[in-house]
Scaffold this active site. Sequence first.
Site, mmCIF file in Angstrom:
data_model
loop_
_atom_site.group_PDB
_atom_site.id
_atom_site.type_symbol
_atom_site.label_atom_id
_atom_site.label_comp_id
_atom_site.label_asym_id
_atom_site.label_seq_id
_atom_site.Cartn_x
_atom_site.Cartn_y
_atom_site.Cartn_z
ATOM 1 N N CYS A 22 -44.490 56.000 -52.743
ATOM 2 C CA CYS A 22 -44.397 57.337 -52.144
ATOM 3 C C CYS A 22 -43.070 57.554 -51.437
ATOM 4 O O CYS A 22 -42.589 58.687 -51.360
ATOM 5 C CB CYS A 22 -45.542 57.542 -51.156
ATOM 6 S SG CYS A 22 -47.172 57.647 -51.910
ATOM 7 N N GLY B 289 -52.218 59.505 -51.429
ATOM 8 C CA GLY B 289 -52.195 59.880 -52.832
ATOM 9 C C GLY B 289 -51.364 61.123 -53.061
ATOM 10 O O GLY B 289 -50.482 61.463 -52.247
ATOM 11 N N PRO C 141 -61.443 52.235 -53.191
ATOM 12 C CA PRO C 141 -60.177 51.901 -53.836
ATOM 13 C C PRO C 141 -59.982 52.733 -55.102
ATOM 14 O O PRO C 141 -60.928 53.333 -55.619
ATOM 15 C CB PRO C 141 -60.332 50.418 -54.170
ATOM 16 C CG PRO C 141 -61.807 50.240 -54.366
ATOM 17 C CD PRO C 141 -62.475 51.210 -53.413
ATOM 18 N N TRP D 9 -53.614 53.316 -56.166
ATOM 19 C CA TRP D 9 -53.430 52.118 -56.975
ATOM 20 C C TRP D 9 -52.071 51.473 -56.801
ATOM 21 O O TRP D 9 -51.879 50.310 -57.172
ATOM 22 C CB TRP D 9 -53.612 52.448 -58.463
ATOM 23 C CG TRP D 9 -52.888 53.671 -58.930
ATOM 24 C CD1 TRP D 9 -53.428 54.911 -59.114
ATOM 25 C CD2 TRP D 9 -51.492 53.791 -59.250
ATOM 26 N NE1 TRP D 9 -52.454 55.799 -59.538
ATOM 27 C CE2 TRP D 9 -51.257 55.139 -59.636
ATOM 28 C CE3 TRP D 9 -50.420 52.896 -59.275
ATOM 29 C CZ2 TRP D 9 -49.994 55.599 -60.012
ATOM 30 C CZ3 TRP D 9 -49.160 53.354 -59.643
ATOM 31 C CH2 TRP D 9 -48.961 54.690 -60.008
ATOM 32 N N ASN D 10 -51.098 52.177 -56.247
ATOM 33 C CA ASN D 10 -49.740 51.629 -56.267
ATOM 34 C C ASN D 10 -49.533 50.500 -55.258
ATOM 35 O O ASN D 10 -48.757 49.577 -55.508
ATOM 36 C CB ASN D 10 -48.701 52.740 -56.065
ATOM 37 C CG ASN D 10 -48.870 53.468 -54.745
ATOM 38 O OD1 ASN D 10 -49.977 53.619 -54.233
ATOM 39 N ND2 ASN D 10 -47.772 53.957 -54.191
ATOM 40 N N GLU E 253 -42.345 65.300 -58.292
ATOM 41 C CA GLU E 253 -42.362 63.851 -58.086
ATOM 42 C C GLU E 253 -42.603 63.153 -59.430
ATOM 43 O O GLU E 253 -43.609 63.380 -60.089
ATOM 44 C CB GLU E 253 -43.464 63.480 -57.090
ATOM 45 C CG GLU E 253 -43.481 62.007 -56.731
ATOM 46 C CD GLU E 253 -44.544 61.679 -55.697
ATOM 47 O OE1 GLU E 253 -44.309 60.780 -54.869
ATOM 48 O OE2 GLU E 253 -45.613 62.327 -55.710
ATOM 49 N N GLU F 19 -51.367 60.846 -46.225
ATOM 50 C CA GLU F 19 -49.987 60.591 -46.665
ATOM 51 C C GLU F 19 -49.914 60.956 -48.134
ATOM 52 O O GLU F 19 -50.572 60.338 -48.971
ATOM 53 C CB GLU F 19 -49.557 59.140 -46.466
ATOM 54 C CG GLU F 19 -48.093 58.954 -46.838
ATOM 55 C CD GLU F 19 -47.643 57.511 -46.835
ATOM 56 O OE1 GLU F 19 -47.383 56.971 -47.928
ATOM 57 O OE2 GLU F 19 -47.551 56.928 -45.742
ATOM 58 N N LEU F 20 -49.077 61.957 -48.448
ATOM 59 C CA LEU F 20 -49.090 62.539 -49.783
ATOM 60 C C LEU F 20 -47.758 62.293 -50.504
ATOM 61 O O LEU F 20 -47.069 61.338 -50.220
ATOM 62 C CB LEU F 20 -49.424 64.029 -49.672
ATOM 63 C CG LEU F 20 -50.681 64.337 -48.844
ATOM 64 C CD1 LEU F 20 -50.915 65.833 -48.750
ATOM 65 C CD2 LEU F 20 -51.900 63.630 -49.424
#
Length: 530
Positions: free
Chosen positions: A292, A236, A186, A161-162, A390, A258-259
């Site tokens: 991220c 995410g 999405p 969502w970012n 995080e 990509e985390l």
Amino acid sequence: MTDGAAASILDDADCERLRSLVRTDGDRESLAVEAPYTGESIGTVPHCTLADVDRAVERAREAQESWAERSVDERAATLRSVADEILAHRAELLDLVQLETGKARFDALEEVLDIVVTADYYGRRGPDFLASTRRTGAIPLLTKTVEHAHPVGVVGLIEPWNYPLTLAVSDALPALLAGNGVVLEPAESTPFVALRAVELLESAGVPEGLVGVVTGEGARLGEPLIAGVDHVTFTGSTAAGRDVAATAGEHLTDASLELGGKNAAIVLADADPETTARGLVNAGYANAGQLCISTERVYVERDAYESVLAAFVAATERRDLGATYDFGPDVGSLIGAEQLATVQSHVADARDRGATVEIGGEHRPDVGPYFFEPTILTDLPADATAATQETFGPVVSVVPVADADEAVRRANDTDYGLHASVWTGDPARGERVARRLEAGTVTVNDAYRATWASTDAPMGGVGDSGIGRRHGRQGITKYTEPQTVATQRGHPLATPAALPNRLVAAGATASVRAVRAVRALRDWSPLGRE
């Protein structure tokens, strides 16, 4: 913002039109979407089922066959048309991104411009990455070996969502150029941005059905999507990424992930405090810290600590919060109640452990339900939640260190390895420090944009920050299956029936020696190198 403002961006007719792009086999429950600026409902989308996912993959696979038959130059021209369509609808997309995410308008602009840059890059360079390539054959002059790149088939995109616009489209573009179909899932909170993007892709020439969208809970739709596609790209959290990787492994579906990150900035003593502070506010507060590759930890050489901290606090104080659809406010809203609770808990834990809140640290419901002030923490214990986990919010800790060696050691003291930055008056020294950092990308004297916008270079993380890369050659070849075709001239490389194995073995050994000698001579000669 008022109810009328939301309706002017996405009225009932718009909602229904976009909702209809989610094709379901029968009636489905509705999933409500919220506007973070006000907490009001924007509209609803279908809560898709496993059958809907299977059907979307099937439609994409059907459309992919004819799409892959088009020349790569024709597909590249479509990507360039995508860039035109996005630019033509810039203002509308900015409004819609802000409506669904609550981010500041300049942060929304990053999304729009990123798609344009990515579409232009792959539209120009992508065909070269996909071209069949001559490789060195087994026997010089006798073996012709060529590597071809074929589309994998259908790519599944599970997006957060970012950055719901740029990640949905920019991840889809190289997959489409490679000749694949796409099924996009999405985030539950930002479906309308993705649906509008699909409309614009089709306006630019992407065939109907080639890009499908399924809406609903990721935990419910992820497994059938991963099982049905040929490659899955996920962006995410690390926890969710592990689940995606496990499911992909079970189905032998290739994956790129990509985390999360706990990204560090290193400020060397020769860095200019004012310039560094301007960079750090961008590093820590872009998209209200919900990025991220944003910075959450800053390590400053002790001789510069007081001046850098003072400049950073002053620059943070100048950041304006606001819920308006113009370029006035610098910092927007958090996405919702859950994210707000996470940020509040991290700051509360820091206070309880003796950390100092230099500025910020408060929820701002007077601006909007999920706004939180840009925050700087000092004296943060190493085991505090905000130091180790995080936060994904506008919270940055600043820590003095003895020297660059300590800064590198502490920056690397994490399971994550997504992004970092180095700030210095000596760029060459900054590059040397950067190479010591265990992160997939490092930016010297910039927060992240210089690295992210370098679309010719790979972007991704190491460690718990993921596997695989977006951007550059790797960002498109991951969506292909390499095929090697070797054509042997003359006699096949098989044992002649009339010769004993002893003589064949001696001949084969002599041939290998000769090939090594020829290759060594070629490598030594200036004419043998490109």
